[in-house]
Enzyme design. Structure first.
Site, PDB file in Angstrom:
ATOM      1  N   LYS A 169     -40.785 -35.191  -7.756  1.00  6.78           N
ATOM      2  CA  LYS A 169     -40.898 -33.736  -7.887  1.00  6.78           C
ATOM      3  C   LYS A 169     -39.503 -33.119  -7.898  1.00  6.78           C
ATOM      4  O   LYS A 169     -38.785 -33.182  -6.898  1.00  6.78           O
ATOM      5  CB  LYS A 169     -41.701 -33.120  -6.735  1.00  6.78           C
ATOM      6  CG  LYS A 169     -42.050 -31.669  -7.042  1.00  6.78           C
ATOM      7  CD  LYS A 169     -42.212 -30.786  -5.822  1.00  6.78           C
ATOM      8  CE  LYS A 169     -40.938 -30.199  -5.312  1.00  6.78           C
ATOM      9  NZ  LYS A 169     -40.283 -29.197  -6.173  1.00  6.78           N
ATOM     10  N   CYS A 278     -22.547 -30.891  -2.864  1.00  7.21           N
ATOM     11  CA  CYS A 278     -22.749 -31.230  -1.450  1.00  7.21           C
ATOM     12  C   CYS A 278     -21.482 -31.821  -0.827  1.00  7.21           C
ATOM     13  O   CYS A 278     -21.249 -31.665   0.361  1.00  7.21           O
ATOM     14  CB  CYS A 278     -23.936 -32.163  -1.283  1.00  7.21           C
ATOM     15  SG  CYS A 278     -23.875 -33.571  -2.366  1.00  7.21           S
ATOM     16  N   GLU A 378     -23.035 -24.731   6.110  1.00 13.93           N
ATOM     17  CA  GLU A 378     -22.832 -24.975   4.683  1.00 13.93           C
ATOM     18  C   GLU A 378     -23.158 -23.698   3.905  1.00 13.93           C
ATOM     19  O   GLU A 378     -24.268 -23.177   3.982  1.00 13.93           O
ATOM     20  CB  GLU A 378     -23.754 -26.111   4.225  1.00 13.93           C
ATOM     21  CG  GLU A 378     -23.522 -26.475   2.779  1.00 13.93           C
ATOM     22  CD  GLU A 378     -24.443 -27.583   2.312  1.00 13.93           C
ATOM     23  OE1 GLU A 378     -25.657 -27.475   2.542  1.00 13.93           O
ATOM     24  OE2 GLU A 378     -23.954 -28.555   1.727  1.00 13.93           O
TER      25      GLU A 378
HETATM   26  P1  NAP Z   1     -33.980 -27.412  -0.371  1.00  9.50           P
HETATM   27  O1  NAP Z   1     -34.492 -26.036  -0.213  1.00  9.50           O
HETATM   28  O2  NAP Z   1     -34.064 -28.325   0.766  1.00  9.50           O
HETATM   29  O3  NAP Z   1     -34.749 -27.995  -1.657  1.00  9.50           O
HETATM   30  C1  NAP Z   1     -34.536 -29.286  -2.153  1.00  9.50           C
HETATM   31  C2  NAP Z   1     -35.834 -29.829  -2.713  1.00  9.50           C
HETATM   32  O4  NAP Z   1     -36.814 -29.813  -1.703  1.00  9.50           O
HETATM   33  C3  NAP Z   1     -36.411 -29.016  -3.871  1.00  9.50           C
HETATM   34  O5  NAP Z   1     -37.074 -29.880  -4.771  1.00  9.50           O
HETATM   35  C4  NAP Z   1     -37.434 -28.146  -3.168  1.00  9.50           C
HETATM   36  O6  NAP Z   1     -38.469 -27.716  -4.039  1.00  9.50           O
HETATM   37  C5  NAP Z   1     -37.963 -29.122  -2.150  1.00  9.50           C
HETATM   38  N1  NAP Z   1     -38.626 -28.506  -1.016  1.00  9.50           N
HETATM   39  C6  NAP Z   1     -38.585 -27.217  -0.596  1.00  9.50           C
HETATM   40  N2  NAP Z   1     -39.361 -27.060   0.501  1.00  9.50           N
HETATM   41  C7  NAP Z   1     -39.887 -28.284   0.776  1.00  9.50           C
HETATM   42  C8  NAP Z   1     -40.758 -28.782   1.780  1.00  9.50           C
HETATM   43  N3  NAP Z   1     -41.268 -28.001   2.732  1.00  9.50           N
HETATM   44  N4  NAP Z   1     -41.093 -30.086   1.760  1.00  9.50           N
HETATM   45  C9  NAP Z   1     -40.603 -30.907   0.813  1.00  9.50           C
HETATM   46  N5  NAP Z   1     -39.786 -30.492  -0.178  1.00  9.50           N
HETATM   47  C10 NAP Z   1     -39.429 -29.202  -0.183  1.00  9.50           C
HETATM   48  O7  NAP Z   1     -32.480 -27.465  -0.784  1.00  9.50           O
HETATM   49  P2  NAP Z   1     -31.792 -26.631  -1.899  1.00  9.50           P
HETATM   50  O8  NAP Z   1     -31.342 -25.373  -1.275  1.00  9.50           O
HETATM   51  O9  NAP Z   1     -32.635 -26.568  -3.111  1.00  9.50           O
HETATM   52  O10 NAP Z   1     -30.563 -27.618  -2.250  1.00  9.50           O
HETATM   53  C11 NAP Z   1     -29.305 -27.437  -1.763  1.00  9.50           C
HETATM   54  C12 NAP Z   1     -29.040 -28.336  -0.571  1.00  9.50           C
HETATM   55  O11 NAP Z   1     -29.068 -29.697  -0.964  1.00  9.50           O
HETATM   56  C13 NAP Z   1     -27.670 -28.130   0.024  1.00  9.50           C
HETATM   57  O12 NAP Z   1     -27.802 -28.055   1.415  1.00  9.50           O
HETATM   58  C14 NAP Z   1     -26.901 -29.377  -0.366  1.00  9.50           C
HETATM   59  O13 NAP Z   1     -25.871 -29.764   0.481  1.00  9.50           O
HETATM   60  C15 NAP Z   1     -27.962 -30.388  -0.407  1.00  9.50           C
HETATM   61  N6  NAP Z   1     -27.579 -31.484  -1.300  1.00  9.50           N
HETATM   62  C16 NAP Z   1     -27.197 -32.678  -0.770  1.00  9.50           C
HETATM   63  C17 NAP Z   1     -26.799 -33.728  -1.595  1.00  9.50           C
HETATM   64  C18 NAP Z   1     -26.401 -35.064  -1.044  1.00  9.50           C
HETATM   65  O14 NAP Z   1     -26.304 -36.010  -1.806  1.00  9.50           O
HETATM   66  N7  NAP Z   1     -26.176 -35.212   0.244  1.00  9.50           N
HETATM   67  C19 NAP Z   1     -26.794 -33.554  -2.955  1.00  9.50           C
HETATM   68  C20 NAP Z   1     -27.170 -32.313  -3.452  1.00  9.50           C
HETATM   69  C21 NAP Z   1     -27.578 -31.287  -2.613  1.00  9.50           C
HETATM   70  P3  NAP Z   1     -38.451 -26.220  -4.669  1.00  9.50           P
HETATM   71  O15 NAP Z   1     -37.157 -26.081  -5.402  1.00  9.50           O
HETATM   72  O16 NAP Z   1     -39.612 -26.236  -5.560  1.00  9.50           O
HETATM   73  O17 NAP Z   1     -38.575 -25.282  -3.508  1.00  9.50           O
END
Ligand code: NAP
Length: 471
Positions: A169, A278, A378
């Site tokens: 997903k 990230c 962050e």
């Molecule tokens: P996020 O809100 O955690 O969302 C990431 C993914 O999780 C999306 O597909 C989102 O779907 C899904 N999601 C949302 N709520 C969920 C739930 N309750 N249960 C399961 N999945 C759920 O993060 P983001 O804000 O999109 O992404 C940015 C973050 O990712 C930053 O904190 C960044 O540091 C981190 N990141 C880390 C890495 C690494 O390799 N360490 C790489 C890239 C990003 P929807 O979009 O449909 O809500």
């Protein structure tokens, strides 16, 4: 407006059981340009049923057979690189020419997993035991929007190489490159059910994905808050969980480092992809004796970066990925001001001439203390905190004073000194004296930045079980 009204389940494009759609917006214009269908829990069940049914045969394929599929899929992706770059650029704002490199070049790394498939055939005799590797099983994958293709490949490629099947997903902000990927899967005739794609909201589908009885492993990339919840939910059935989460990475510039080069590297490292990386080096640690000079260099570099239309060849920095993310970043900038940090450049106003779109100015704060919110949390935007230090021991202590441990950087007079300092920083990676990003190196975090490693030879380790047979 493009409409994508099907899910990819069991090797076919099928109408969803769920209703409703998710709109995909271009953050540069704030206009909707695509719509994808929303899966529901029945669709999640169908996808896992297909992945489970495909597992016995796929897990018994030889490494050479899987390598052959990976090579074919790689070739199918190569043909689609322009479409992938455009889809990513339009949905999350990375400038198109830069997206071709930082977002899409990872396609070349996909093929490497063809060779890594053979690692599954490594067996070891230990006294009277034969130790073998077996694929972990059916995987649930959830990916974010900042490097959406890179994160897809980092999970799907090792899963294919090891003989796992999967349900993926993507973020609902950026679902389009995943749909293009599924088109490539369909074109090469990957056995049905090995790869399944569902689209829809994480808040709606997430729990079902991570607790699904047919999921043996969950691999998630995203925020630490969501990762924490996933780990808790998956604990109920003791699933293997691989988490790639957030970071607040320090960058130590030493007293005798080439300052101009180091600061320029540090500013561009954060501003590329509009700070939504990230591993971005968002805490720049500078010796107090060179602080004034460093802030002047940082100001000049940040102000020289062209912010604007992602379709313009000269643009270095596009908008944030969404208006929501813009709001989040502006709140952090306000918080920094409230806590007493001073702006070197940037701030709350829109960049000149950009009256709409999710734009934020490249922003640099000085007089930042590591305990401030902007130095601990962050921000995930184009914001750098410049923090002064008096000696190297203090710099290392500040670098390690974080709940995160994803990445870090050091610029020292020599590479040897840089490596020495890098060994003292508790992070999963370190960029020494401007070292390049490497797709063959493992990526992952210490502390609250996650667990497990993706990419490189280590990237397949999360995807297999070890069995010992006593003979
Ligand atoms: P996020 O809100 O955690 O969302 C990431 C993914 O999780 C999306 O597909 C989102 O779907 C899904 N999601 C949302 N709520 C969920 C739930 N309750 N249960 C399961 N999945 C759920 O993060 P983001 O804000 O999109 O992404 C940015 C973050 O990712 C930053 O904190 C960044 O540091 C981190 N990141 C880390 C890495 C690494 O390799 N360490 C790489 C890239 C990003 P929807 O979009 O449909 O809500």
């Amino acid at each position: 407006m493009k409409h994508y009204d099907k899910l990819f389940i069991n090797g076919e494009w099928v109408a969803p059981h769920g209703s409703g759609t998710t709109t995909v917006y271009n953050p540069a214009t704030e206009e909707a340009f695509a719509e994808v269908c929303n899966a529901d829990l029945d669709d999640v069940n169908s996808a896992f049923a297909a992945a489970r049914a495909a597992f016995p045969a796929w897990s018994r394929t030889t490494a050479a057979e899987r390598a052959d599929y990976i090579r074919k899929l790689h070739a199918a992706l190569e043909k689609r690189k322009d479409a992938l770059a455009l889809a990513i650029s339009q949905s999350m704002g990375c400038p198109l020419e830069i997206a071709k490199i930082i977002q899409v070049n990872c396609v070349k790394a996909f093929e490497k997993f063809a060779d890594r498939a053979h690692e599954m055939e490594v067996e070891k005799q230990v006294n009277n035991s034969l130790v073998v590797r077996e694929p972990v099983g059916v995987c649930a994958f959830i990916t974010p929007w900042n490097y959406p293709l890179y994160q897809l490949i980092g999970k799907v490629a090792p899963a294919l190489a090891t003989g796992c099947t999967m349900v993926l997903k993507p973020s609902s902000v950026t679902p389009l490159q995943d749909i293009i990927f599924a088109e490539a899967v369909a074109e090469i005739g990957l056995p049905k059910g090995v790869f399944n794609l569902i689209t829809g909201r994480g808040g709606v589908l997430g729990d079902a994905l991570v607790t699904h009885p047919e999921a043996d492993m969950v691999s998630f990339t995203g925020s630490t808050a969501t990762g924490r919840r996933i780990q808790q939910l998956a604990a109920e059935s003791i699933k293997r969980v691989c988490l790639e989460l957030g970071g607040k990475s320090p960058f130590i510039i030493t007293e005798d480092a080439p300052l101009e080069q180091a600061v320029t590297f540090g500013v561009k490292d954060v501003m590329i992809n509009t700070g939504q990386t990230c591993i971005a080096l968002t805490r720049m640690l500078v010796p107090a004796s060179r602080y004034e000079e460093a802030t002047q260099i940082a100001k000049r570099v940040a102000e020289s970066l062209k912010v604007g239309d992602p379709m313009d060849k000269d643009t270095f920095m596009g908008p944030m990925s969404s208006m929501g993310q813009r709001e989040t970043v502006l709140k952090y900038i306000q918080k920094g001001l409230d806590e007493g940090a001073k702006l070197v450049t940037g701030g709350l106003e829109r960049p000149e001439g950009l009256d709409r779109g999710a734009y934020v100015r490249p922003t640099i704060f000085r007089d930042v203390h590591n305990k401030m919110t902007i130095a601990q949390e962050e921000i995930f935007g184009p914001v750098i905190c410049m923090i002064p230090y008096t000696n190297l021991a203090e710099a290392i202590a500040i670098a390690n004073d974080s709940v995160y441990g994803l990445s870090s950087g050091v610029w020292a007079a020599t590479k040897e000194e840089g490596i020495r300092i890098a060994r003292e920083i508790r992070t999963g990676g370190c960029y020494v004296n401007g070292g390049d990003f490497n797709y063959d190196a493992p990526l992952g975090g210490y502390k609250q930045s996650g667990n497990g490693r993706e990419w490189g030879d280590f990237g397949i380790h999360e995807f297999y079980e070890i069995k010992s047979m006593q003979l």
